[in-house]
Design a protein around this motif. Structure first.
Motif, PDB file in Angstrom:
ATOM      1  N   LEU A   1      12.754   6.081  -8.126  1.00  0.00           N
ATOM      2  CA  LEU A   1      12.059   5.232  -7.526  1.00  0.00           C
ATOM      3  C   LEU A   1      12.549   4.077  -7.101  1.00  0.00           C
ATOM      4  CD1 LEU A   1       8.478   5.548  -9.229  1.00  0.00           C
ATOM      5  CD2 LEU A   1       9.260   6.731  -7.237  1.00  0.00           C
ATOM      6  N   LEU A   2      13.743   3.556  -7.879  1.00  0.00           N
ATOM      7  CA  LEU A   2      14.593   2.490  -7.703  1.00  0.00           C
ATOM      8  C   LEU A   2      15.125   2.383  -6.248  1.00  0.00           C
ATOM      9  CD1 LEU A   2      16.405   2.077 -10.922  1.00  0.00           C
ATOM     10  CD2 LEU A   2      14.977   0.431  -9.848  1.00  0.00           C
ATOM     11  N   PRO A   3      15.788   3.407  -5.720  1.00  0.00           N
ATOM     12  CA  PRO A   3      16.370   3.224  -4.149  1.00  0.00           C
ATOM     13  C   PRO A   3      15.261   3.269  -3.132  1.00  0.00           C
ATOM     14  CG  PRO A   3      17.406   4.948  -5.229  1.00  0.00           C
ATOM     15  CD  PRO A   3      16.162   4.791  -6.334  1.00  0.00           C
ATOM     16  N   TRP A   4      13.885   3.902  -3.717  1.00  0.00           N
ATOM     17  CA  TRP A   4      12.766   3.866  -2.670  1.00  0.00           C
ATOM     18  C   TRP A   4      12.356   2.442  -2.634  1.00  0.00           C
ATOM     19  CZ3 TRP A   4       8.997   8.670  -4.181  1.00  0.00           C
ATOM     20  CH2 TRP A   4       9.834   9.982  -4.233  1.00  0.00           C
ATOM     21  N   ALA A   5      12.282   1.567  -3.978  1.00  0.00           N
ATOM     22  CA  ALA A   5      11.631   0.478  -3.817  1.00  0.00           C
ATOM     23  C   ALA A   5      12.495  -0.536  -2.978  1.00  0.00           C
ATOM     24  CB  ALA A   5      11.784   0.105  -5.292  1.00  0.00           C
ATOM     25  N   LEU A   6      13.715  -0.437  -3.134  1.00  0.00           N
ATOM     26  CA  LEU A   6      14.694  -1.076  -2.252  1.00  0.00           C
ATOM     27  C   LEU A   6      14.682  -0.914  -0.814  1.00  0.00           C
ATOM     28  CD1 LEU A   6      15.666  -2.018  -5.426  1.00  0.00           C
ATOM     29  CD2 LEU A   6      18.114  -1.999  -4.500  1.00  0.00           C
ATOM     30  N   GLY A   7      14.643   0.437  -0.437  1.00  0.00           N
ATOM     31  CA  GLY A   7      14.330   0.838   0.795  1.00  0.00           C
ATOM     32  C   GLY A   7      13.191   0.401   1.400  1.00  0.00           C
ATOM     33  N   LEU A   8      11.946   0.309   0.593  1.00  0.00           N
ATOM     34  CA  LEU A   8      10.755   0.031   1.280  1.00  0.00           C
ATOM     35  C   LEU A   8      10.637  -1.643   1.338  1.00  0.00           C
ATOM     36  CD1 LEU A   8       7.902   0.531   2.105  1.00  0.00           C
ATOM     37  CD2 LEU A   8       7.090   0.568  -0.235  1.00  0.00           C
ATOM     38  N   SER A   9      11.488  -2.340   0.477  1.00  0.00           N
ATOM     39  CA  SER A   9      11.556  -3.627   0.506  1.00  0.00           C
ATOM     40  C   SER A   9      12.393  -4.218   1.867  1.00  0.00           C
ATOM     41  CB  SER A   9      12.187  -4.143  -0.691  1.00  0.00           C
ATOM     42  OG  SER A   9      12.744  -5.570  -0.596  1.00  0.00           O
ATOM     43  N   LYS A  10      13.499  -3.279   1.923  1.00  0.00           N
ATOM     44  CA  LYS A  10      14.309  -3.601   3.203  1.00  0.00           C
ATOM     45  C   LYS A  10      13.478  -3.467   4.661  1.00  0.00           C
ATOM     46  CE  LYS A  10      18.388  -2.214   5.502  1.00  0.00           C
ATOM     47  NZ  LYS A  10      19.867  -1.391   5.659  1.00  0.00           N
ATOM     48  N   ALA A  11      12.688  -2.333   4.601  1.00  0.00           N
ATOM     49  CA  ALA A  11      11.760  -1.983   5.882  1.00  0.00           C
ATOM     50  C   ALA A  11      10.576  -2.973   6.003  1.00  0.00           C
ATOM     51  CB  ALA A  11      11.238  -0.586   5.499  1.00  0.00           C
ATOM     52  N   THR A  12      10.231  -3.366   4.848  1.00  0.00           N
ATOM     53  CA  THR A  12       9.009  -4.640   5.085  1.00  0.00           C
ATOM     54  C   THR A  12       9.558  -5.827   5.431  1.00  0.00           C
ATOM     55  OG1 THR A  12       7.952  -3.617   3.032  1.00  0.00           O
ATOM     56  CG2 THR A  12       7.216  -5.796   3.716  1.00  0.00           C
ATOM     57  N   HIS A  13      10.527  -6.081   4.921  1.00  0.00           N
ATOM     58  CA  HIS A  13      11.431  -7.654   5.297  1.00  0.00           C
ATOM     59  C   HIS A  13      11.705  -7.490   6.828  1.00  0.00           C
ATOM     60  CE1 HIS A  13      13.463 -11.273   4.788  1.00  0.00           C
ATOM     61  NE2 HIS A  13      14.732 -10.840   5.327  1.00  0.00           N
TER      62      HIS A  13
ATOM     63  N   GLY B   1       0.860  -1.401   0.261  1.00  0.00           N
ATOM     64  CA  GLY B   1       0.184   0.124  -0.030  1.00  0.00           C
ATOM     65  C   GLY B   1       1.027   1.216  -0.121  1.00  0.00           C
ATOM     66  N   VAL B   2       2.060   1.345   0.874  1.00  0.00           N
ATOM     67  CA  VAL B   2       2.966   2.416   0.911  1.00  0.00           C
ATOM     68  C   VAL B   2       3.614   2.710  -0.648  1.00  0.00           C
ATOM     69  CG1 VAL B   2       4.899   3.400   1.837  1.00  0.00           C
ATOM     70  CG2 VAL B   2       3.246   2.263   3.377  1.00  0.00           C
ATOM     71  N   ALA B   3       3.697   1.489  -1.058  1.00  0.00           N
ATOM     72  CA  ALA B   3       4.624   1.428  -2.435  1.00  0.00           C
ATOM     73  C   ALA B   3       3.725   2.076  -3.463  1.00  0.00           C
ATOM     74  CB  ALA B   3       4.937  -0.040  -3.072  1.00  0.00           C
ATOM     75  N   ALA B   4       2.565   1.837  -3.412  1.00  0.00           N
ATOM     76  CA  ALA B   4       1.260   2.123  -4.413  1.00  0.00           C
ATOM     77  C   ALA B   4       1.236   3.702  -4.376  1.00  0.00           C
ATOM     78  CB  ALA B   4       0.043   1.433  -4.334  1.00  0.00           C
ATOM     79  N   ARG B   5       1.044   4.380  -3.096  1.00  0.00           N
ATOM     80  CA  ARG B   5       1.081   5.767  -3.032  1.00  0.00           C
ATOM     81  C   ARG B   5       2.453   6.406  -3.676  1.00  0.00           C
ATOM     82  NH1 ARG B   5      -0.967   4.133   2.467  1.00  0.00           N
ATOM     83  NH2 ARG B   5       0.876   4.689   3.113  1.00  0.00           N
ATOM     84  N   LEU B   6       3.365   5.816  -3.508  1.00  0.00           N
ATOM     85  CA  LEU B   6       4.611   6.320  -4.205  1.00  0.00           C
ATOM     86  C   LEU B   6       5.050   6.119  -5.445  1.00  0.00           C
ATOM     87  CD1 LEU B   6       7.035   5.024  -1.207  1.00  0.00           C
ATOM     88  CD2 LEU B   6       6.240   7.378  -1.367  1.00  0.00           C
ATOM     89  N   GLY B   7       3.970   5.318  -6.099  1.00  0.00           N
ATOM     90  CA  GLY B   7       4.053   5.219  -7.703  1.00  0.00           C
ATOM     91  C   GLY B   7       4.832   3.926  -7.842  1.00  0.00           C
ATOM     92  N   ILE B   8       4.816   3.019  -6.929  1.00  0.00           N
ATOM     93  CA  ILE B   8       5.722   1.686  -6.984  1.00  0.00           C
ATOM     94  C   ILE B   8       4.698   0.549  -7.125  1.00  0.00           C
ATOM     95  CG2 ILE B   8       7.639   0.185  -6.380  1.00  0.00           C
ATOM     96  CD1 ILE B   8       8.709   2.672  -4.907  1.00  0.00           C
TER      97      ILE B   8
END
Length: 755
Positions: free
Chosen positions: A677-689, A409-416
């Motif tokens: 958006l790539l660093p955002w995607a990797l950062g969010l992945s890390k936070a989710t994991h 859901g957070v990713a979708a709001r960021l455009g990911i």
């Protein structure tokens, strides 16, 4: 393909119904991870089922079965037989994630009844322990506890009976067994006239009341975790201003047809996807694509339904409706990701499958141990009840899916857009990111910046007219650039015949009697055309970062000239690459362009590892080579020719401005096609994991500590019930903290995303 003008995203096209298709079911009646695990086994036994996945947090099942929706009745029958409810989820009947207001009120009334009747029983226990006045007689305790046990607690008996008939167990079984044992022992003592000191009515009532409270709080928390979906669904207005022969009428969006023209006034949300046919405006697409700044839209540009028209009056011709609209596809992708299971969930499912039988076995052992060793029947019963009550696999079952729900859901709001949970979980492990150049690091809109005729060849306009005519059968971006350049010069193009496209090399065609060969150095070499006369000019052009398109006549084996075509580097590419390096990720460029062009672009963005002149069908091999070197590889691309490489990578990442094929193959899509958006995607992945690991840690710790304490007689049933109820609520609440995650990298900055 549905695209958005100059900068907007494209989202996967709907796939045709196949012999084996996916059916989505909304499931009711699940109470814990054991339920979802058992349902997967039940659905897996239905004839024709290939795979089944049941998600406790979203209360949905996804099943691949031969016959698709035509077999939905078979799946529903199997679910009903197992004691649960199910109905198919379709575009016409979506299963919205949220609360049933009427059901909420009924649950609150039952909980209120249970709480009001339980409070006097708790006071009796306090009075007994402290010597305070106000004790309640055994008979009145029975009167107060009975409605709690059999009215408020009826849901647990129903659930336990259904699973018992199926030869299984779940959380309802544990609550029903534990509370019934406490109530039954107390009832027996009242019947025998024993003193109130040996009664456990308050334990049974408190267990039921607290579990009801915990499940209600859990349901509300899960509804909050699904807020991203509901926010997307609220974007599209229900009414559109349709214009017919100059008359504007308000109609329901569902009544619009393709080709209709709708009027969108300043400040209104766009009701549909379409092309602007009149007017000019700025459109806020932030809630759909994550793009923070308004974008200009004018006649010929495409717009997305759900975005907000800022300041201009525009007329839009409808190009997509219903399930084919961009917003509907985004919602489907987010729902798919939230309903999918991360790899770590497979381990949790295996634990949940044996959890309830193991708990019952441990309760029996605790009872026998205290009875046979200690000789105290009452202590033995209390220990057994506490074990049954304190154990609940809900926390384990909710740990992963709730974190995935919030993270996507957070990713979708960021455009990911995250296509599946595995991609979100795996992304932060990536050590290498392989970039396609055109459309990924560059804007993907190449333009002719120079025309260099060879000696004896036609002049610039004549050469460009021949090349643009020959490219009439090609859809390649370089072909578009040549044709657009010819249009700008208002050149008349001759007819072409015998067109042939050669993947990764160029094209051949006959124009005005010439056997033209247009494309890479390799293609002209194979045609036997010497390039020496323009080598110096080509080197200069490639050194400046532009691509060289060669052109020759295969019939006379003569070189006709070359074209310089440049594709501007994206403004945020350099900062994005710097952020990835700061995160310990190595960027690699994979491109079919010449070595000098690739190096010039790579130097501008800061990439040192370049693999140039890689044919489209060899990109997947290049990714496989990187993986064979022990690297975890993410591939970033936007074209049809990138799809095999996206599939071959550990994580495929598609640019939202690219093709549907690329996005269908990739696990993650960057909606506005921005490398930032790539660093955002990797950062969010890390936070989710990290959140998944944290949730699982506390869920396991809870059971590891609570079960032995209960078995040793150190927890009474009331405390055990409170602990069990709060464990699930705490896990869901922990996942909701992910909503506070914010990226720290500005699109033109250079720091990586973090909490």
């Amino acid at each position: 393909m549905t695209a958005l003008g100059k900068t907007g995203p494209t989202v996967e096209a709907p796939k045709a119904q196949s012999a084996t298709d996916e059916v989505e079911l909304a499931i009711t009646g699940m109470t814990c991870a054991s339920c979802s695990t058992r349902l997967e086994r039940v659905l897996g036994r239905v004839s024709g089922v290939e795979t089944s996945s049941v998600n406790l947090a979203t209360e949905k099942a996804r099943v691949r079965i031969s016959g698709g929706l035509g077999r939905a009745d078979d799946l529903i029958a199997a679910v009903n037989k197992a004691g649960f409810g199910a109905e198919p989820v379709t575009a016409d009947r979506p299963a919205l994630q949220g609360h049933d207001a009427r059901g909420d009120r009924a649950e609150m009334l039952l909980f209120t009844l249970a709480a009001v009747l339980t409070l006097p029983l708790i006071w009796d226990m306090v009075a007994h322990m402290t010597g305070l006045p106000g004790r309640i007689s055994p008979l009145w305790q029975l009167v107060l506890a009975t409605p709690v046990q059999f009215v408020a607690g009826a849901r647990f008996y129903r659930g336990a009976w259904v699973t018992l008939k199926a030869g299984a167990g779940n959380m309802d079984s544990l609550v029903a067994l534990g509370s019934s044992a406490a109530y039954g022992l107390s009832l027996w003592r009242v019947a025998l006239g024993d003193p109130a000191d040996g009664l456990y009515f308050e334990g049974a009532a408190v267990v039921i009341t607290l579990v009801m409270l915990g499940k209600w709080l859990e349901a509300r928390a899960k509804g909050s975790a699904a807020s991203a979906i509901r926010a997307l669904m609220r974007l599209r207005p229900d009414i559109a201003h349709r214009e017919v022969e100059g008359v504007v009428e308000d109609v329901a969006v569902d009544r619009l047809s393709l080709g209709d023209v709708v009027l969108v006034r300043p400040g209104e949300s766009l009701p549909v996807d379409g092309d602007v046919v009149e007017g000019r405006t700025e459109v806020d697409e932030s809630l759909v694509t994550g793009e923070s700044l308004p974008v200009t839209r004018e006649p010929g540009d495409r717009v997305i339904g759900g975005s907000v028209n800022a300041d201009g009056l525009i007329r839009v011709q409808v190009t997509a409706l219903g399930k084919d609209a961009t917003l509907s596809r985004i919602i489907r992708m987010v729902e798919t990701a939230q309903a999918s299971k991360a790899p770590v969930q497979l381990m949790v499912d295996k634990v949940a499958a044996v959890f309830v039988p193991a708990v019952v076995f441990l309760a029996v052992l605790a009872f026998l141990g205290w009875w046979l060793i200690g000789g105290e029947m009452e202590t033995a019963i209390v220990a057994g009840i506490s074990v049954l009550v304190v154990a609940c696999p809900c926390a384990l079952g909710l740990a992963t899916p709730t974190a995935i729900m919030v993270g996507t859901g957070v990713a979708a709001r960021l455009g990911i857009l995250v296509k599946d949970a595995a991609a979100l979980e795996q992304a932060h492990h990536c050590t290498t990111i392989a970039f396609d150049k055109t459309g990924t690091l560059t804007q993907g809109r190449p333009a002719v910046t120079g025309v260099v005729p060879a000696e004896g060849a036609p002049g610039e306009d004549g050469l460009l007219a021949l090349a643009a005519a020959a490219q009439g059968g090609s859809g390649h971006p370089l072909a578009h650039a040549l044709r657009f350049a010819a249009e700008e010069r208002e050149l008349t193009l001759p007819a072409f015949t015998d067109f042939q496209s050669i993947a990764g090399k160029g094209i051949t065609a006959r124009v005005e009697g010439r056997s033209l060969v247009i494309g890479s150095r390799r293609l002209l070499d194979e045609a036997g055309i010497a390039l020496e006369s323009l080598e110096d000019e080509a080197a200069r052009i490639e050194g400046e970062g532009a691509s060289v398109v060669w052109m020759g006549d295969a019939g006379t084996k003569t070189l006709l000239g070359l074209f310089a075509i440049a594709d501007p580097v994206r403004a945020s590419a350099k900062a994005a690459v710097a952020s990835l390096k700061a995160m310990g990720v190595t960027p690699v460029m994979l491109t079919g362009d010449a070595e000098r062009v690739a190096r010039a672009v790579a130097a501008k963005v800061g990439i040192e590892d370049i693999r140039a002149e890689v044919l489209p069908d060899h990109k997947a091999d290049a990714v496989a080579t990187l993986r064979s070197e022990g690297k975890v590889v993410a591939m970033v691309g936007d074209g049809v020719n990138d799809a095999p490489a996206l599939a071959a990578a550990d994580v495929g990442i598609a640019m939202g401005t690219g093709t549907d094929v690329a996005m269908e193959t990739a696990g993650i899509t960057l909606m506005r096609g921005d490398p930032a958006l790539l660093p955002w995607a990797l950062g969010l992945s890390k936070a989710t994991h990290a959140k998944i690991r944290q949730n699982l840690f506390w869920a396991f710790v809870y059971n590891t500590i609570a079960l032995p304490l209960a078995a040793l007689g150190l927890l009474n049933p009331m405390i055990a019930g409170a602990a069990m109820a709060m464990s699930s609520v705490s896990v869901v609440g922990s996942s909701l903290l992910l909503r506070r995650w914010r990226p720290t990298m500005d699109p033109l900055g250079a720091s990586a995303g973090a909490e």
